[in-house]
Design a protein around this motif. Sequence first.
Motif, mmCIF file in Angstrom:
data_model
loop_
_atom_site.group_PDB
_atom_site.id
_atom_site.type_symbol
_atom_site.label_atom_id
_atom_site.label_comp_id
_atom_site.label_asym_id
_atom_site.label_seq_id
_atom_site.Cartn_x
_atom_site.Cartn_y
_atom_site.Cartn_z
ATOM 1 N N TRP A 85 -14.493 0.057 1.100
ATOM 2 C CA TRP A 85 -14.675 1.529 0.703
ATOM 3 C C TRP A 85 -14.857 2.661 1.805
ATOM 4 O O TRP A 85 -14.224 3.647 1.552
ATOM 5 C CB TRP A 85 -15.903 1.462 -0.225
ATOM 6 C CG TRP A 85 -16.086 2.912 -1.009
ATOM 7 C CD1 TRP A 85 -15.391 3.323 -2.291
ATOM 8 C CD2 TRP A 85 -16.486 4.127 -0.433
ATOM 9 N NE1 TRP A 85 -15.820 4.370 -2.761
ATOM 10 C CE2 TRP A 85 -16.448 4.987 -1.757
ATOM 11 C CE3 TRP A 85 -17.254 4.513 0.473
ATOM 12 C CZ2 TRP A 85 -16.791 6.456 -1.835
ATOM 13 C CZ3 TRP A 85 -17.732 5.769 0.763
ATOM 14 C CH2 TRP A 85 -17.478 6.735 -0.384
ATOM 15 N N VAL A 110 -3.325 3.448 -1.774
ATOM 16 C CA VAL A 110 -3.438 2.602 -2.858
ATOM 17 C C VAL A 110 -2.761 1.157 -2.755
ATOM 18 O O VAL A 110 -1.661 1.069 -2.629
ATOM 19 C CB VAL A 110 -2.548 3.240 -4.406
ATOM 20 C CG1 VAL A 110 -2.891 2.405 -5.581
ATOM 21 C CG2 VAL A 110 -3.099 4.529 -4.549
ATOM 22 N N GLN A 117 0.874 -1.172 0.084
ATOM 23 C CA GLN A 117 -0.203 -0.041 0.009
ATOM 24 C C GLN A 117 0.923 1.424 0.073
ATOM 25 O O GLN A 117 1.719 1.422 0.898
ATOM 26 C CB GLN A 117 -1.007 0.041 1.248
ATOM 27 C CG GLN A 117 -2.201 0.819 1.019
ATOM 28 C CD GLN A 117 -2.954 0.883 2.448
ATOM 29 O OE1 GLN A 117 -2.534 0.915 3.591
ATOM 30 N NE2 GLN A 117 -4.287 0.518 2.042
ATOM 31 N N HIS A 170 -11.497 0.471 -6.353
ATOM 32 C CA HIS A 170 -11.107 -0.585 -6.246
ATOM 33 C C HIS A 170 -11.877 -1.975 -7.003
ATOM 34 O O HIS A 170 -12.842 -2.000 -7.082
ATOM 35 C CB HIS A 170 -11.380 -1.142 -4.767
ATOM 36 C CG HIS A 170 -10.863 -2.435 -4.524
ATOM 37 N ND1 HIS A 170 -9.369 -2.732 -4.245
ATOM 38 C CD2 HIS A 170 -11.448 -3.676 -4.278
ATOM 39 C CE1 HIS A 170 -9.144 -4.077 -3.922
ATOM 40 N NE2 HIS A 170 -10.468 -4.523 -3.992
ATOM 41 N N PHE A 218 -10.507 7.190 -7.994
ATOM 42 C CA PHE A 218 -10.218 6.291 -7.184
ATOM 43 C C PHE A 218 -11.039 5.046 -7.281
ATOM 44 O O PHE A 218 -12.408 5.256 -7.011
ATOM 45 C CB PHE A 218 -9.782 6.628 -5.876
ATOM 46 C CG PHE A 218 -9.255 5.501 -4.959
ATOM 47 C CD1 PHE A 218 -8.018 5.399 -5.002
ATOM 48 C CD2 PHE A 218 -9.827 4.486 -4.270
ATOM 49 C CE1 PHE A 218 -7.147 4.398 -4.161
ATOM 50 C CE2 PHE A 218 -9.387 3.640 -3.582
ATOM 51 C CZ PHE A 218 -7.904 3.499 -3.413
ATOM 52 N N ASP A 273 -6.190 -1.474 -6.700
ATOM 53 C CA ASP A 273 -6.858 -0.016 -6.411
ATOM 54 C C ASP A 273 -6.412 0.383 -7.767
ATOM 55 O O ASP A 273 -5.228 0.577 -8.538
ATOM 56 C CB ASP A 273 -6.160 0.664 -5.210
ATOM 57 C CG ASP A 273 -7.166 0.179 -4.080
ATOM 58 O OD1 ASP A 273 -8.232 -0.430 -4.171
ATOM 59 O OD2 ASP A 273 -6.442 0.126 -3.029
ATOM 60 N N ILE A 312 -11.406 3.097 3.211
ATOM 61 C CA ILE A 312 -10.238 4.046 2.355
ATOM 62 C C ILE A 312 -10.588 5.393 2.503
ATOM 63 O O ILE A 312 -9.918 6.181 2.532
ATOM 64 C CB ILE A 312 -10.445 3.344 0.896
ATOM 65 C CG1 ILE A 312 -9.728 1.965 1.120
ATOM 66 C CG2 ILE A 312 -9.712 4.430 -0.052
ATOM 67 C CD1 ILE A 312 -9.993 1.664 -0.626
#
Length: 298
Positions: free
Chosen positions: A178, A58, A46, A115, A113, A62, A181
Amino acid sequence: MSNLSFSLTQPVHYLQSGQFTAELGWRHHEMTHQQDTELIIGLSGQVHLQIGAETFHVGAGDLLTVFPFETITGAQPTVEKSSFIWCHFIQAGTWQLSSAATSDLTQISLPRFYHLNDFSQTVIAAQQLLDLAHNTAVRPLTSDYQTSLLILTLADAVHNQRIQATTHQTSINEIKEWLRINLAQHQSLQEIADQFFMNPDYLNRIFKRETGMTIAAYTNKLRLDYAKLLLLSTKDSIKTISTTAFFSDVKYFERLFKKKNHLTPNQYRQAYTHTFLNNNQVDPGVNLSDQVQHLEQQ
């Protein structure tokens, strides 16, 4: 969240690409784009990136899009070895930013952004681009078309996943990820529901049925778990911890913390003073509760 929309009736112009491996403690240098767009596709670990006032973590699967004329920089150092594929290109013709993805299938829509649950085809297209773009025997135009294919693959994957969400096949785990994040965004229930093309009341109802908490209660729990981790592993002030854990009001943070834990933040910290790690790279990962429990038991 913003989307970049443009036509792909002509191939984009490829600029450069690569696969980068970030070692522990790496931080992205500040870079300002011109008319080019950058795609960043997480492969492992990440990395923590900032565009304007927004921070993005990220990881594998992602997609992060850096729009033209934006500045990207590192939000904080990496806490694990991580890797990602990056690609710069210039789209032909005009482009625009919108708050929602376009429904016009003649237009490409790349989210800021996102995923992807299954990003195998995206990685294949990206790896093919890296192979072609760095082969001196290949015509430059080939890289333009392969970059366009990568963009189409990404856009189709995002579009198809969003369609699945409209049929209410999105799992609670996806929603929880989600929310994790996007902890810093403080988005309304309506804005969260819009991400999954769901009615907000229905989303809240099924989320509570599966987790026992409303979405608001769950996001507060994530923030409080992060605050606990910071209390146990740093010597930061309560005000700093409140801000770092995405609370905009330190008084509200203290009231909520005491209500949920029956201790003030200071009392909680004093109860576990032997667990301080003095670690300035604490990151809100997936299993915050597990990390907190581990520290409490030290």
